[in-house]
Scaffold this active site. Sequence first.
Site, short mmCIF file in Angstrom:
data_model
loop_
_atom_site.label_atom_id
_atom_site.label_comp_id
_atom_site.label_asym_id
_atom_site.label_seq_id
_atom_site.Cartn_x
_atom_site.Cartn_y
_atom_site.Cartn_z
N PRO A 10 0.79 -1.23 0.00
CA PRO A 10 0.00 0.00 0.00
C PRO A 10 0.83 1.28 0.00
O PRO A 10 1.82 1.40 0.72
CB PRO A 10 -0.84 -0.10 1.28
CG PRO A 10 -0.15 -1.12 2.11
CD PRO A 10 0.50 -2.07 1.16
N ASN A 11 0.37 2.19 -0.83
CA ASN A 11 0.90 3.56 -0.96
C ASN A 11 2.23 3.65 -1.70
O ASN A 11 2.68 4.75 -2.00
CB ASN A 11 1.02 4.24 0.42
CG ASN A 11 -0.32 4.46 1.07
OD1 ASN A 11 -1.23 4.97 0.43
ND2 ASN A 11 -0.46 4.06 2.31
N ARG A 18 5.54 12.31 -3.06
CA ARG A 18 5.47 12.95 -1.75
C ARG A 18 6.54 12.38 -0.82
O ARG A 18 7.09 11.32 -1.10
CB ARG A 18 4.09 12.70 -1.11
CG ARG A 18 3.08 13.79 -1.44
CD ARG A 18 1.68 13.30 -1.18
NE ARG A 18 1.06 12.87 -2.44
CZ ARG A 18 -0.02 12.11 -2.54
NH1 ARG A 18 -0.60 11.64 -1.47
NH2 ARG A 18 -0.52 11.80 -3.71
N TYR A 23 11.30 8.78 1.44
CA TYR A 23 11.21 7.69 0.47
C TYR A 23 11.95 7.94 -0.85
O TYR A 23 11.91 7.09 -1.75
CB TYR A 23 9.74 7.36 0.19
CG TYR A 23 9.00 6.90 1.44
CD1 TYR A 23 9.42 5.78 2.14
CD2 TYR A 23 7.90 7.61 1.92
CE1 TYR A 23 8.76 5.35 3.28
CE2 TYR A 23 7.23 7.19 3.07
CZ TYR A 23 7.67 6.07 3.75
OH TYR A 23 7.03 5.64 4.88
N ASN A 74 7.95 -5.68 -0.24
CA ASN A 74 7.79 -4.51 0.62
C ASN A 74 6.30 -4.39 0.89
O ASN A 74 5.54 -3.90 0.04
CB ASN A 74 8.33 -3.23 -0.04
CG ASN A 74 8.24 -2.03 0.90
OD1 ASN A 74 7.57 -2.09 1.94
ND2 ASN A 74 8.91 -0.95 0.54
N ALA A 77 2.78 -0.62 5.10
CA ALA A 77 2.28 -0.59 6.48
C ALA A 77 1.70 -1.94 6.91
O ALA A 77 1.63 -2.22 8.12
CB ALA A 77 1.23 0.51 6.63
N GLU A 98 12.40 -9.50 2.67
CA GLU A 98 11.65 -8.32 3.07
C GLU A 98 12.49 -7.07 2.82
O GLU A 98 13.67 -7.03 3.20
CB GLU A 98 11.32 -8.43 4.56
CG GLU A 98 10.62 -7.22 5.13
CD GLU A 98 10.39 -7.35 6.64
OE1 GLU A 98 10.84 -8.35 7.25
OE2 GLU A 98 9.77 -6.43 7.20
N HIS A 100 12.51 -2.65 2.92
CA HIS A 100 11.90 -1.34 3.22
C HIS A 100 12.86 -0.26 2.76
O HIS A 100 14.08 -0.38 2.96
CB HIS A 100 11.62 -1.19 4.71
CG HIS A 100 10.67 -2.23 5.21
ND1 HIS A 100 9.32 -2.16 4.97
CD2 HIS A 100 10.88 -3.38 5.88
CE1 HIS A 100 8.75 -3.23 5.48
NE2 HIS A 100 9.67 -3.99 6.04
N ARG A 107 12.59 4.53 13.15
CA ARG A 107 11.40 5.37 13.05
C ARG A 107 10.47 5.13 14.25
O ARG A 107 10.92 4.70 15.30
CB ARG A 107 10.71 5.11 11.70
CG ARG A 107 11.62 5.46 10.51
CD ARG A 107 10.93 5.27 9.19
NE ARG A 107 9.80 6.20 9.01
CZ ARG A 107 8.90 6.10 8.04
NH1 ARG A 107 9.00 5.12 7.14
NH2 ARG A 107 7.92 6.97 7.95
O1 CA2 Z 1 10.15 2.11 4.29
C1 CA2 Z 1 9.33 1.43 3.67
O2 CA2 Z 1 9.57 0.93 2.58
C2 CA2 Z 1 7.94 1.21 4.25
O3 CA2 Z 1 7.53 -0.13 3.95
C3 CA2 Z 1 7.03 2.20 3.57
C4 CA2 Z 1 5.61 2.22 4.12
C5 CA2 Z 1 5.64 2.35 5.64
O4 CA2 Z 1 4.31 2.25 6.16
C6 CA2 Z 1 6.50 1.29 6.30
O5 CA2 Z 1 6.51 1.50 7.68
C7 CA2 Z 1 7.92 1.37 5.76
C8 CA2 Z 1 4.83 3.40 3.57
C9 CA2 Z 1 4.84 3.52 2.09
C10 CA2 Z 1 4.32 4.86 1.74
O6 CA2 Z 1 4.95 5.28 0.55
C11 CA2 Z 1 4.78 6.58 0.19
C12 CA2 Z 1 5.60 7.02 -0.79
C13 CA2 Z 1 5.52 8.32 -1.21
C14 CA2 Z 1 4.59 9.17 -0.65
C15 CA2 Z 1 3.76 8.72 0.33
C16 CA2 Z 1 3.84 7.41 0.75
#
Ligand code: CA2
Length: 149
Positions: A10-11, A18, A23, A74, A77, A98, A100, A107
Amino acid sequence: MHKILILNGPNLNLLGSRQPDVYGHETLAMLEQRCIDHGTALGLSVVCEQSNHEGVMLDLLHGARSLYAGVILNAGAYTHTSIALMDAIFSIELPVVEVHLSNIHAREEFRHRSYVSRAALGQICGFGSQGYLMAIDALDTHLNKDTAG
Ligand code: CA2
């Protein structure tokens, strides 16, 4: 030729748009192409999928069992919440690495727990998109070790 699946949760479709401080600036399409190119250089076939839906991710993991030699995951969340994903990883009996982008251990507390980790071969985090290439290398080494006899 080993075929591997890279599954983003997700996301992660929002990459590059963003929160570049956390990221990075790379889009998901750019990241996926780099993974495909890196895999090709190693003689691997790389297929990339992304879903914002836990059930779709479960279906992709279940399907992976008969299609792929290993998975790079990946789970976004869902990493921190999904016992269902953990169970699916155990059930498919494939090596899962896995990944990230961020260092989840540096964090918020709620990101420190990973259900995925309990079922994964290992975890790579904190190296941004480079971590995916590191995961491909790790999976390739693992798969070649398996077939070397
Ligand atoms: O660090 C990572 O790759 C995460 O898996 C990313 C997830 C986060 O919930 C994990 O704790 C760590 C969130 C992905 C959100 O990605 C975005 C990318 C650009 C803008 C907004 C969100």
